[in-house]
Design a protein around this motif. Structure first.
Motif, PDB file in Angstrom:
ATOM      1  N   ARG A   9       0.832  -1.209   0.000  1.00 14.03           N
ATOM      2  CA  ARG A   9       0.000   0.000   0.000  1.00 14.03           C
ATOM      3  C   ARG A   9       0.865   1.256   0.000  1.00 14.03           C
ATOM      4  NH1 ARG A   9      -5.183   0.063   1.288  1.00 14.03           N
ATOM      5  NH2 ARG A   9      -5.017   2.005   0.157  1.00 14.03           N
ATOM      6  N   TYR A  10       1.976   1.187   0.718  1.00  9.21           N
ATOM      7  CA  TYR A  10       2.890   2.324   0.789  1.00  9.21           C
ATOM      8  C   TYR A  10       4.311   1.825   0.596  1.00  9.21           C
ATOM      9  CZ  TYR A  10      -1.160   4.458   2.992  1.00  9.21           C
ATOM     10  OH  TYR A  10      -2.421   4.914   3.248  1.00  9.21           O
ATOM     11  N   LEU A  11       5.090   2.607  -0.135  1.00  6.67           N
ATOM     12  CA  LEU A  11       6.464   2.207  -0.435  1.00  6.67           C
ATOM     13  C   LEU A  11       7.316   3.466  -0.495  1.00  6.67           C
ATOM     14  CD1 LEU A  11       7.505  -0.656  -1.064  1.00  6.67           C
ATOM     15  CD2 LEU A  11       7.115  -0.196  -3.476  1.00  6.67           C
ATOM     16  N   VAL A  12       8.474   3.416   0.155  1.00  8.46           N
ATOM     17  CA  VAL A  12       9.409   4.534   0.077  1.00  8.46           C
ATOM     18  C   VAL A  12      10.732   3.999  -0.451  1.00  8.46           C
ATOM     19  CG1 VAL A  12      10.611   6.355   1.344  1.00  8.46           C
ATOM     20  CG2 VAL A  12       8.295   5.680   2.034  1.00  8.46           C
ATOM     21  N   LYS A  13      11.216   4.575  -1.528  1.00  3.56           N
ATOM     22  CA  LYS A  13      12.456   4.120  -2.165  1.00  3.56           C
ATOM     23  C   LYS A  13      13.372   5.309  -2.412  1.00  3.56           C
ATOM     24  CE  LYS A  13      11.402  -0.238  -2.611  1.00  3.56           C
ATOM     25  NZ  LYS A  13      12.198  -1.289  -1.961  1.00  3.56           N
ATOM     26  N   ARG A  14      14.651   4.980  -2.607  1.00  5.54           N
ATOM     27  CA  ARG A  14      15.629   6.042  -2.891  1.00  5.54           C
ATOM     28  C   ARG A  14      15.832   6.173  -4.392  1.00  5.54           C
ATOM     29  NH1 ARG A  14      18.211   7.968   1.480  1.00  5.54           N
ATOM     30  NH2 ARG A  14      18.187   6.708   3.368  1.00  5.54           N
ATOM     31  N   THR A  15      16.216   7.352  -4.807  1.00  4.72           N
ATOM     32  CA  THR A  15      16.540   7.611  -6.210  1.00  4.72           C
ATOM     33  C   THR A  15      17.589   6.619  -6.696  1.00  4.72           C
ATOM     34  OG1 THR A  15      16.115   9.963  -5.886  1.00  4.72           O
ATOM     35  CG2 THR A  15      17.380   9.350  -7.835  1.00  4.72           C
ATOM     36  N   GLY A  16      17.317   6.029  -7.882  1.00  7.61           N
ATOM     37  CA  GLY A  16      18.245   5.087  -8.469  1.00  7.61           C
ATOM     38  C   GLY A  16      17.968   3.631  -8.138  1.00  7.61           C
ATOM     39  N   GLU A  17      17.111   3.384  -7.150  1.00 12.89           N
ATOM     40  CA  GLU A  17      16.781   1.994  -6.800  1.00 12.89           C
ATOM     41  C   GLU A  17      15.889   1.374  -7.863  1.00 12.89           C
ATOM     42  OE1 GLU A  17      15.660   2.577  -2.301  1.00 12.89           O
ATOM     43  OE2 GLU A  17      15.992   0.448  -2.658  1.00 12.89           O
ATOM     44  N   LYS A  18      15.962   0.063  -7.966  1.00  6.68           N
ATOM     45  CA  LYS A  18      15.052  -0.676  -8.833  1.00  6.68           C
ATOM     46  C   LYS A  18      13.826  -1.037  -7.995  1.00  6.68           C
ATOM     47  CE  LYS A  18      15.095  -4.304 -12.335  1.00  6.68           C
ATOM     48  NZ  LYS A  18      15.942  -5.269 -13.076  1.00  6.68           N
ATOM     49  N   VAL A  19      12.638  -0.750  -8.534  1.00  3.82           N
ATOM     50  CA  VAL A  19      11.409  -0.934  -7.768  1.00  3.82           C
ATOM     51  C   VAL A  19      10.475  -1.880  -8.520  1.00  3.82           C
ATOM     52  CG1 VAL A  19       9.429   0.211  -6.702  1.00  3.82           C
ATOM     53  CG2 VAL A  19      11.622   1.418  -6.885  1.00  3.82           C
ATOM     54  N   PHE A  20       9.918  -2.822  -7.783  1.00  5.73           N
ATOM     55  CA  PHE A  20       8.943  -3.762  -8.352  1.00  5.73           C
ATOM     56  C   PHE A  20       7.597  -3.540  -7.686  1.00  5.73           C
ATOM     57  CE2 PHE A  20      11.627  -6.650 -10.761  1.00  5.73           C
ATOM     58  CZ  PHE A  20      12.875  -6.417 -10.216  1.00  5.73           C
ATOM     59  N   LEU A  21       6.564  -3.318  -8.502  1.00  6.19           N
ATOM     60  CA  LEU A  21       5.207  -3.265  -7.987  1.00  6.19           C
ATOM     61  C   LEU A  21       4.454  -4.459  -8.570  1.00  6.19           C
ATOM     62  CD1 LEU A  21       4.347   0.545  -8.395  1.00  6.19           C
ATOM     63  CD2 LEU A  21       5.435  -0.617  -6.487  1.00  6.19           C
ATOM     64  N   GLU A  22       3.864  -5.247  -7.672  1.00 10.07           N
ATOM     65  CA  GLU A  22       3.193  -6.466  -8.103  1.00 10.07           C
ATOM     66  C   GLU A  22       1.684  -6.318  -8.031  1.00 10.07           C
ATOM     67  OE1 GLU A  22       6.779  -8.513  -8.676  1.00 10.07           O
ATOM     68  OE2 GLU A  22       4.773  -9.309  -9.004  1.00 10.07           O
ATOM     69  N   CYS A  23       1.027  -6.933  -8.987  1.00 14.74           N
ATOM     70  CA  CYS A  23      -0.427  -6.923  -9.019  1.00 14.74           C
ATOM     71  C   CYS A  23      -0.916  -8.332  -9.340  1.00 14.74           C
ATOM     72  CB  CYS A  23      -0.904  -5.954 -10.092  1.00 14.74           C
ATOM     73  SG  CYS A  23      -2.691  -5.936 -10.340  1.00 14.74           S
ATOM     74  N   VAL A  24      -1.887  -8.797  -8.568  1.00 10.80           N
ATOM     75  CA  VAL A  24      -2.444 -10.130  -8.783  1.00 10.80           C
ATOM     76  C   VAL A  24      -3.964 -10.044  -8.816  1.00 10.80           C
ATOM     77  CG1 VAL A  24      -2.637 -12.464  -7.846  1.00 10.80           C
ATOM     78  CG2 VAL A  24      -0.491 -11.212  -7.600  1.00 10.80           C
ATOM     79  N   GLN A  25      -4.560 -10.708  -9.810  1.00 10.25           N
ATOM     80  CA  GLN A  25      -6.031 -10.767  -9.863  1.00 10.25           C
ATOM     81  C   GLN A  25      -6.474 -12.222  -9.871  1.00 10.25           C
ATOM     82  OE1 GLN A  25      -7.656 -11.923 -12.846  1.00 10.25           O
ATOM     83  NE2 GLN A  25      -5.954 -11.842 -14.301  1.00 10.25           N
ATOM     84  N   ASP A  26      -7.660 -12.450  -9.294  1.00 11.14           N
ATOM     85  CA  ASP A  26      -8.104 -13.839  -9.102  1.00 11.14           C
ATOM     86  C   ASP A  26      -9.312 -14.211  -9.955  1.00 11.14           C
ATOM     87  OD1 ASP A  26      -9.909 -13.398  -5.913  1.00 11.14           O
ATOM     88  OD2 ASP A  26     -10.183 -12.496  -7.888  1.00 11.14           O
TER      89      ASP A  26
END
Lengths: 114, 113
Positions: A9-26
């Protein structure tokens, strides 16, 4: 009930990091979408997918990539996060055919890049 | 360039009032127009309009499309505090057969008791 879940729901990352956002539907939906929502700009489509391993660019794909290895899962990847990618990210899914417009949305991920 | 413009951007009314939200569009190959309601969570689908002049109704909400004017309105009668939300308009565009939705920026409706 259709359920679309997003990994965080909430994510804090630093500049330059690789970020993965996952989504799943049923609901065995063929179509899946990634949007970002910013104040005053509304929803903007980043990428969408009509089938496994298939992807198409939306309106603002720059700085993002996606992966759809399984039908139920659609991942959004920020290769090198930047502060202008701070936003609310919404995933959606829908079935093929004329019902495709009835998109079911996940709860959203609020990403902050510092 | 495709665009969808909603007005007003925000609106504050009292319970019981009737409101009209507007959406105008310019797209390459119009297929349909959709209205969504977004509260604190994700948008929920309200209506899809494809034919001009045919009103769609759901309780106190109704909507109609005018293809000649390239616009649509969403009406809410006897508003309640639970109607407070952002209302999004989206247009289905299909340039070259590839369908996509183009969203407006939304109208933020606040209904005060």
């Amino acid at each position: 009930d259709v359920k679309v879940t997003q990994s965080s729901r909430y994510l804090v990352k630093r500049t330059g990091e690789k970020v993965f956002l996952e989504c799943v539907q049923d609901m065995d939906h063929e179509n899946m979408f990634w949007y970002r929502q910013d104040p005053g700009l509304g929803l903007r489509l980043i990428y969408f997918s009509y089938d496994v391993k298939m992807k198409e660019k939306g309106d603002i794909p720059e700085g993002y990539s996606v992966s759809r290895e399984k039908k139920e899962r659609f991942s959004l990847i920020l290769e090198s996060a930047s502060t202008n990618q701070t936003s609310m990210y919404l995933c959606a899914s829908s079935s093929q055919g004329r019902e495709y417009y009835e998109q079911y949305f996940g709860p959203g991920t609020r990403l902050t890049v510092t | 360039e495709d665009k969808v413009v909603q007005s007003p951007l925000s609106l504050v009314v009292h319970e019981g009032d009737t409101v009209t939200l507007n959406c105008s569009y310019e797209v390459t190959n119009f297929r349909s127009l959709l209205w969504y309601k977004q509260e604190k969570k994700a948008p929920t689908f309200l209506f899809m309009l494809t034919s001009s002049g045919i009103e769609k109704k759901s309780g106190r909400l109704s909507s109609i499309l005018d293809k000649k004017e390239l616009s649509s309105i969403l009406n809410i009668t006897a508003t309640q505090t639970g109607d407070s939300a952002i209302y999004l308009c989206a247009v289905e565009d299909a340039p070259g057969g590839s369908e996509k939705l183009v969203f407006g920026k939304g109208t933020k409706l606040t209904v005060n008791p």
